[in-house]
Write a protein that holds these residues in place. Structure first.
Motif, PDB file in Angstrom:
ATOM      1  N   THR A 197       0.707  -1.212  -0.329  1.00 58.24           N
ATOM      2  CA  THR A 197       0.035  -0.200   0.076  1.00 58.24           C
ATOM      3  C   THR A 197       0.875   1.273   0.097  1.00 58.24           C
ATOM      4  N   ALA A 198       2.260   1.074   0.239  1.00 56.28           N
ATOM      5  CA  ALA A 198       3.010   2.433   0.309  1.00 56.28           C
ATOM      6  C   ALA A 198       3.167   3.128  -0.952  1.00 56.28           C
ATOM      7  N   PRO A 199       3.294   2.542  -2.118  1.00 55.69           N
ATOM      8  CA  PRO A 199       3.510   3.247  -3.171  1.00 55.69           C
ATOM      9  C   PRO A 199       2.318   4.224  -3.846  1.00 55.69           C
ATOM     10  N   PRO A 200       1.055   3.503  -3.586  1.00 56.97           N
ATOM     11  CA  PRO A 200      -0.197   4.384  -3.891  1.00 56.97           C
ATOM     12  C   PRO A 200      -0.338   5.284  -2.856  1.00 56.97           C
ATOM     13  N   LEU A 201      -0.118   4.943  -1.572  1.00 59.87           N
ATOM     14  CA  LEU A 201      -0.118   6.095  -0.486  1.00 59.87           C
ATOM     15  C   LEU A 201       0.718   7.262  -0.819  1.00 59.87           C
ATOM     16  N   LEU A 202       1.792   6.911  -1.464  1.00 62.88           N
ATOM     17  CA  LEU A 202       2.862   8.007  -1.686  1.00 62.88           C
ATOM     18  C   LEU A 202       2.366   8.826  -3.053  1.00 62.88           C
ATOM     19  N   ALA A 203       1.810   7.992  -3.834  1.00 58.30           N
ATOM     20  CA  ALA A 203       1.172   8.633  -5.149  1.00 58.30           C
ATOM     21  C   ALA A 203       0.022   9.458  -4.785  1.00 58.30           C
ATOM     22  N   PHE A 204      -0.891   9.537  -3.915  1.00 66.98           N
ATOM     23  CA  PHE A 204      -1.743  10.087  -3.460  1.00 66.98           C
ATOM     24  C   PHE A 204      -1.476  11.005  -2.270  1.00 66.98           C
ATOM     25  N   ASP A 205      -0.255  11.354  -2.182  1.00 64.81           N
ATOM     26  CA  ASP A 205       0.187  12.389  -1.355  1.00 64.81           C
ATOM     27  C   ASP A 205      -0.547  12.327   0.337  1.00 64.81           C
ATOM     28  N   ALA A 206      -0.486  10.734   0.727  1.00 63.18           N
ATOM     29  CA  ALA A 206      -0.948  10.671   1.936  1.00 63.18           C
ATOM     30  C   ALA A 206      -0.326  11.387   3.185  1.00 63.18           C
ATOM     31  N   HIS A 207      -1.095  11.672   4.353  1.00 59.99           N
ATOM     32  CA  HIS A 207      -0.495  12.146   5.123  1.00 59.99           C
ATOM     33  C   HIS A 207      -0.869  11.138   6.522  1.00 59.99           C
ATOM     34  N   ALA A 208       0.285  10.812   7.557  1.00 59.52           N
ATOM     35  CA  ALA A 208      -0.206   9.956   8.620  1.00 59.52           C
ATOM     36  C   ALA A 208      -0.445  10.888   9.816  1.00 59.52           C
ATOM     37  N   ARG A 209      -1.540  10.328  10.357  1.00 57.50           N
ATOM     38  CA  ARG A 209      -1.908  11.316  11.759  1.00 57.50           C
ATOM     39  C   ARG A 209      -1.336  10.353  12.926  1.00 57.50           C
ATOM     40  N   LEU A 210      -0.579  10.969  13.551  1.00 60.00           N
ATOM     41  CA  LEU A 210       0.255  10.114  14.756  1.00 60.00           C
ATOM     42  C   LEU A 210      -0.120  10.930  15.897  1.00 60.00           C
ATOM     43  N   VAL A 211      -0.619  10.179  16.836  1.00 55.77           N
ATOM     44  CA  VAL A 211      -1.091  10.382  18.380  1.00 55.77           C
ATOM     45  C   VAL A 211      -0.119   9.931  19.407  1.00 55.77           C
ATOM     46  N   ALA A 212      -0.107  10.645  20.394  1.00 52.69           N
ATOM     47  CA  ALA A 212       0.560  10.305  21.597  1.00 52.69           C
ATOM     48  C   ALA A 212      -0.321  11.156  22.670  1.00 52.69           C
ATOM     49  N   PRO A 213       0.153  10.669  24.013  1.00 51.10           N
ATOM     50  CA  PRO A 213      -0.666  11.308  25.167  1.00 51.10           C
ATOM     51  C   PRO A 213      -0.446  12.771  25.243  1.00 51.10           C
ATOM     52  N   GLY A 214      -1.697  13.417  24.762  1.00 47.59           N
ATOM     53  CA  GLY A 214      -1.656  14.892  24.906  1.00 47.59           C
ATOM     54  C   GLY A 214      -0.931  15.506  23.663  1.00 47.59           C
ATOM     55  N   ALA A 215      -0.589  14.800  22.551  1.00 48.32           N
ATOM     56  CA  ALA A 215      -0.121  15.608  21.347  1.00 48.32           C
ATOM     57  C   ALA A 215      -0.500  14.645  20.116  1.00 48.32           C
ATOM     58  N   GLU A 216      -0.515  15.153  18.983  1.00 44.20           N
ATOM     59  CA  GLU A 216      -0.523  14.815  17.796  1.00 44.20           C
ATOM     60  C   GLU A 216       0.103  15.415  16.873  1.00 44.20           C
ATOM     61  N   ARG A 217       0.458  14.833  15.821  1.00 45.57           N
ATOM     62  CA  ARG A 217       1.256  15.338  14.459  1.00 45.57           C
ATOM     63  C   ARG A 217       0.723  14.671  13.133  1.00 45.57           C
ATOM     64  N   SER A 218       0.980  15.619  12.137  1.00 48.65           N
ATOM     65  CA  SER A 218       0.448  14.847  10.838  1.00 48.65           C
ATOM     66  C   SER A 218       1.788  15.112  10.085  1.00 48.65           C
ATOM     67  N   VAL A 219       2.180  13.914   9.561  1.00 50.12           N
ATOM     68  CA  VAL A 219       3.472  13.413   8.838  1.00 50.12           C
ATOM     69  C   VAL A 219       3.199  13.140   7.349  1.00 50.12           C
ATOM     70  N   PRO A 220       3.770  13.868   6.527  1.00 48.90           N
ATOM     71  CA  PRO A 220       3.455  13.281   4.995  1.00 48.90           C
ATOM     72  C   PRO A 220       3.892  12.128   4.841  1.00 48.90           C
ATOM     73  N   LEU A 221       3.581  11.284   4.288  1.00 47.86           N
ATOM     74  CA  LEU A 221       4.186   9.642   3.892  1.00 47.86           C
ATOM     75  C   LEU A 221       5.609   9.648   3.463  1.00 47.86           C
ATOM     76  N   ASP A 222       5.927  10.607   2.702  1.00 51.20           N
ATOM     77  CA  ASP A 222       7.069  10.700   1.931  1.00 51.20           C
ATOM     78  C   ASP A 222       8.297  10.974   3.124  1.00 51.20           C
ATOM     79  N   GLU A 223       8.016  11.572   4.390  1.00 54.68           N
ATOM     80  CA  GLU A 223       8.920  11.551   5.292  1.00 54.68           C
ATOM     81  C   GLU A 223       8.722  10.361   6.457  1.00 54.68           C
ATOM     82  N   PHE A 224       7.648   9.654   6.419  1.00 54.39           N
ATOM     83  CA  PHE A 224       7.512   8.536   7.360  1.00 54.39           C
ATOM     84  C   PHE A 224       8.475   7.267   7.425  1.00 54.39           C
TER      85      PHE A 224
END
Ligand SMILES: Cc1cc2nc3c(=O)[nH]c(=O)nc-3n(C[C@H](O)[C@H](O)[C@H](O)COP(=O)(O)OP(=O)(O)OC[C@H]3O[C@@H](n4cnc5c(N)ncnc54)[C@H](O)[C@@H]3O)c2cc1C
Length: 299
Positions: free
Chosen positions: A132-159
């Motif tokens: 699933t990684a190549p198509p997700l890269l092709a669609f500029d996917a962003h990963a939403r990462l969560v931790a206690p009291g925090a969240e961030r969005s990371v482009p899959l390109d940088e994941f």
């Protein structure tokens, strides 16, 4: 030298927790930082544990977190991290707008793995061959990462950082993956070559083309199993972007991507064969995606 075979037994002792909320899950992960692993479908992790390549002291099961299985969105589409490969492949919005992702999910080796395996597990396991990684890269996917009291969005390109390595920090959970939508006609395609159907890729390719008339206003060319991480071919994309597409230009872009990748020789294939196959698959995928975007056949 010690060699391990798959004993079908889990040898190390571990605590198993099934949190009832994302807050609870991230708290447990943070509390057991360095020793806890998320268990989604288990099709990668349990194999690693049986082979004693992973020995977590605590497993955090996602089964009770129904929200992580959602597939939603009016414009951008959001895939919950625990959505199964099968559910993603059957989702009407994915089938309608993200053809390359649907095709990647359908190309998974067996129905059993599709039903258990999740899209989040496929990404977090960080295999260079994750389908699933190549198509997700092709669609500029962003990963939403969560931790206690925090969240961030990371482009899959940088994941992805390397085989089995991602930017996920101790205590962090992949919550969802967001796919961008497009206002212009768009076509995409995924192609994979494996040794047999029930195997991971020797080479995989996903492309996406956004069309305006006879020009590709934007495009992505992404490949799997040809470098330490799933990668984009920026050279191929640069050649195509904004251009009037022709058979010759598509061929040049395919050659450029085959030059840019950094494949290895391993049990599945050789460097030379992977380059050759990447060249052929990129050319075919671009041609298919262009037609799907409504583009005329090349003269
Ligand atoms: C027989 C077989 C065939 C396979 N065929 C294919 C194939 O054709 N194509 C392919 O790409 N893969 C294939 N795989 C690999 C595997 O099935 C996929 O990578 C699958 O998507 C993994 O998902 P999972 O939910 O089972 O992950 P798990 O095994 O549960 O987890 C994998 C890793 O990701 C972490 N993780 C999972 N979810 C999260 C989260 N939400 N947040 C943070 N970390 C998380 C886990 O801690 C673990 O490190 C195959 C595996 C087997 C055993």
């Amino acid at each position: 030298m010690l060699t391990f075979t798959n004993t079908h037994l889990l040898l190390n002792e571990f605590q198993y927790v099934e949190p009832g909320s994302i807050d609870e899950a991230t708290s447990v992960l943070a509390e057991h930082a360095g020793e806890a692993r998320v268990l989604a479908g288990g099709t990668d992790l349990l194999v690693q544990m049986k082979l004693e390549r992973a020995e977590p002291r605590c497993l955090v099961g996602l089964r009770r977190l129904a929200g992580l299985r959602r597939i939603s969105g009016e414009r951008d589409v959001v895939l919950g991290a625990a959505a199964t490969i099968r559910a993603v492949s059957r989702s009407p919005v994915v089938r309608e707008r993200y053809t390359a992702l649907k095709e990647a999910c359908e190309a998974f080796s067996t129905v059993q793995v599709m039903v258990m395996g999740t899209i989040g597990g496929n990404i977090c396991n960080a295999s260079p061959a994750a389908d699933t990684a190549p198509p997700l890269l092709a669609f500029d996917a962003h990963a939403r990462l969560v931790a206690p009291g925090a969240e961030r969005s990371v482009p899959l390109d940088e994941f992805f950082l390397g085989p089995g390595r991602t930017v996920l920090r101790d205590g962090e959970l992949l919550e969802s993956i967001r796919l961008a939508s497009s206002a212009v006609p768009r076509g995409s395609a995924f192609l994979k070559l494996g040794r047999v159907a029930a195997d991971i890729s020797k080479v995989s390719v996903a492309v996406r083309i956004d069309r305006d008339g006879d020009r590709a206003v934007d495009c992505r060319v992404a490949l799997g199993a040809v470098a330490p991480t799933p990668v984009r071919s920026h050279q191929a994309e640069r050649l195509l972007r904004g251009q009037r597409l022709s058979a010759g230009l598509v061929r040049d872009a395919a050659h450029a991507s085959a030059e840019e990748i950094r494949p290895l020789s391993d049990v599945r294939s050789t460097v030379a064969y992977r380059r050759h196959v990447a060249d052929v698959l990129v050319e075919d995928a671009l041609t298919i995606a262009w037609r799907r975007a409504g583009g005329k056949d090349f003269a």
